[in-house]
Write an enzyme that holds these catalytic residues in place. Structure first.
Site, short mmCIF file in Angstrom:
data_model
loop_
_atom_site.label_atom_id
_atom_site.label_comp_id
_atom_site.label_asym_id
_atom_site.label_seq_id
_atom_site.Cartn_x
_atom_site.Cartn_y
_atom_site.Cartn_z
N LYS A 46 0.85 -1.21 0.00
CA LYS A 46 0.00 0.00 0.00
C LYS A 46 0.87 1.25 0.00
O LYS A 46 1.85 1.33 0.75
CB LYS A 46 -0.92 0.01 1.23
CG LYS A 46 -2.00 -1.07 1.19
CD LYS A 46 -2.92 -0.98 2.39
CE LYS A 46 -3.82 -2.20 2.51
NZ LYS A 46 -5.05 -2.14 1.76
N HIS A 92 -0.38 -7.96 9.14
CA HIS A 92 -0.49 -6.55 8.74
C HIS A 92 -0.16 -5.59 9.87
O HIS A 92 0.61 -4.65 9.72
CB HIS A 92 -1.89 -6.24 8.22
CG HIS A 92 -2.40 -7.23 7.21
ND1 HIS A 92 -1.59 -7.77 6.24
CD2 HIS A 92 -3.63 -7.79 7.02
CE1 HIS A 92 -2.32 -8.61 5.50
NE2 HIS A 92 -3.54 -8.63 5.96
C1 BG6 Z 1 -6.72 -9.85 4.67
C2 BG6 Z 1 -7.60 -10.50 5.71
O1 BG6 Z 1 -5.39 -10.23 4.85
O2 BG6 Z 1 -6.83 -8.44 4.78
C3 BG6 Z 1 -9.04 -10.05 5.58
O3 BG6 Z 1 -7.54 -11.91 5.56
C4 BG6 Z 1 -9.13 -8.55 5.58
O4 BG6 Z 1 -9.85 -10.58 6.62
C5 BG6 Z 1 -8.14 -7.95 4.57
O5 BG6 Z 1 -10.46 -8.18 5.25
C6 BG6 Z 1 -8.09 -6.45 4.70
O6 BG6 Z 1 -7.34 -5.93 3.65
P1 BG6 Z 1 -7.58 -4.44 3.15
O7 BG6 Z 1 -6.52 -4.22 2.13
O8 BG6 Z 1 -8.98 -4.38 2.62
O9 BG6 Z 1 -7.43 -3.58 4.37
#
Ligand code: BG6
Length: 480
Positions: free
Chosen positions: A176, A234
């Site tokens: 990102k 994350h």
């Molecule tokens: C994924 C998870 O890694 O990231 C999901 O497995 C989550 O549960 C997603 O919804 C969120 O990603 P972003 O990019 O939409 O924030």
């Protein structure tokens, strides 16, 4: 060794990720002339499709998930696609796959987005068909295991066929733009580094809030839960980028060396430093939504929300809590990092009746990409009734500051880096292992203390205990 692959193999080519992210990203890169002219893309999955049928499937996905203005050159892109059906657990299909891939003079990039239970068999099959020899690198999509032990098993299996510098573990948050901007903010400006420590920072908050519920991933999510789905990867990566020491250069070894030091310095979490929750029925943006159990169709103890007070035990961060929280069915979709500075040591305005508030830096990652620094300023006037000060934001909206540049989704960046071989934004094995160690200890704590998720209504910011977790330190979550 650096090479630009001229073959790309996508495992899981009919899956959700391929439809929503991988195919649209590749098509957009192609439209912008960023793919090697000879790049051949071979998709593979269980479904018995011909190449023509797969191209139809891909066309539908692109029409659904790629904005109109980025579909230029779609026909040419579809011509790059080929398809081989494959049962990953038997060897036969791999020879056919190797035949379809053909000679890869430039090099081969393989992207695995399949169930982790298939990783080992897939590596075996690739080896059998000679698809691990020569210039080959492999990208691995999460989940890479469910705990340290299973993650090591996967990593060992992959390491039997590929050296670490050919293994690209994906955490799409690193792709990102605003996440990378965090590095620019910290290390391309003189302003922040001198105050980026426990002397000047009171605490840090990292929030990843989602409005969605289970979506179509019932089985996966119920086995995983918010801690393993979002925090293990994350959120810890975001924390590491905020907390790491300045790397000597922006290259894969230097950056990852610094991140892993932070991950290893995470203190084990105490019982009263975590709160877990699971949503009940409620409303999001005025629309009624069912509870987790109802969506799932059975009772479950899986957490859909977690808040943690974390500590990084090193000189820079001693005594600075990092409050992390993430959850499904929260009131809004927002990912942000809040750096709360301490109070000024002495206020010269007190005698004039004016109060000051400490500075705050908010780094918005999504949906808004912005950087906001709250500063104290004097309210204009002659001040006959006393001087007044008020916090005002210095606001940089990234899309405005860089209007005219294309905003790319994370996978465009990551797929191109995989094809071209830049590992900086991929997670190294020692990082993954340090992340799992910390997460496993939290799960063990929950297990020992028999901690079960508390309930919260969909559309609220999690259980009230999560608010209390911060409030008892005199801290309010940024939305409060
Ligand atoms: C994924 C998870 O890694 O990231 C999901 O497995 C989550 O549960 C997603 O919804 C969120 O990603 P972003 O990019 O939409 O924030």
């Amino acid at each position: 060794m650096s090479f630009t692959a001229d073959r790309l193999v996508l495992f899981g080519a009919t899956g959700d990720l391929a439809q929503r992210m991988l195919l649209p990203s590749l098509c957009a890169l192609d439209a912008d002339g960023l793919l090697h002219a000879d790049l051949k893309i071979v998709g593979t999955a269980r479904s018995e499709l011909s190449t023509e049928e797969y191209r139809d499937f891909a066309r539908e996905a692109l029409e659904k998930f790629l904005p109109d203005n980025r579909r230029g050159g779609m026909a040419d892109f579809l011509n790059r696609l080929h398809y081989v059906p494959l049962d990953a657990t038997t060897l036969e299909g791999y020879d056919r796959l190797a035949q379809e891939v053909g000679a890869y003079e430039g090099g081969l990039a393989i992207f695995l987005s399949t169930a982790p239970s298939l990783f080992e068999a897939t590596i075996g099959g690739l080896k059998h068909a000679g698809l691990t020899e020569g210039n080959v690198r492999i990208g691995l999509e999460k989940p890479l295991g469910t705990d340290l032990g299973s993650s090591c098993e996967i990593n060992d299996a992959v390491a039997r066929a590929f050296p670490e510098d050919r293994i690209f573990r994906i955490d799409h948050y690193l792709g990102k733009e605003t996440v990378q901007n965090l590095l620019a903010l910290r290390f391309a400006n003189l302003l922040f580094e001198p105050v980026w420590n426990s002397k000047y920072i009171d605490h840090v908050q990292i929030t990843v809030a989602e409005t969605v519920g289970l979506e179509s991933r019932v089985a996966y999510y119920d086995d995983s839960g918010a801690l393993r789905d979002m925090v293990q990867n994350h959120m810890l990566q975001l924390l590491a980028l905020v907390a790491m020491e300045p790397p000597t250069s922006f290259d894969s070894t230097a950056v990852r060396d610094e991140k892993v030091k932070v991950l290893r310095a995470l203190r084990s979490v105490a019982k009263d430093e975590t709160v877990t929750g699971q949503y009940r029925a409620g409303a999001i943006n005025g629309a009624a939504v069912p509870g987790y159990d109802e969506e799932l169709g059975k009772d479950s103890d899986t957490e859909t929300f977690v808040a943690i007070k974390a500590h990084v035990d090193n000189w820079r961060w001693k005594g600075v809590p990092f409050y992390l929280r993430t959850g499904k069915r929260l009131p809004e979709r927002v990912t942000e990092i809040v750096v709360q500075f301490r109070c000024i040591p002495h206020s010269i305005f007190e005698g004039r009746g004016a109060t000051t508030q400490p500075n705050r830096l908010v780094i918005g990652i999504q949906p808004e990409e912005n950087i906001q620094l709250t500063m104290m300023a004097k309210v204009p006037g002659l001040d006959r009734e006393g001087l007044r000060l008020r916090p005002v934001p210095l606001d940089i909206a990234m899309p405005d500051a860089f209007s005219g540049t294309v905003r790319r989704i994370a996978y465009e960046r990551l797929l191109l880096d995989l094809i071209e071989g830049d590992q900086t934004l991929f997670v190294r094995r020692d990082e993954v292992e340090a992340q799992w160690e910390w997460i496993d200890a939290i799960r063990e704590l929950w297990h020992q203390a028999e901690i079960k998720p508390r309930t919260y209504s969909a559309g609220t910011w999690g259980p009230s205990a999560a608010i209390a977790l911060a409030e008892r330190d005199g801290v309010s979550w940024h939305d409060e």
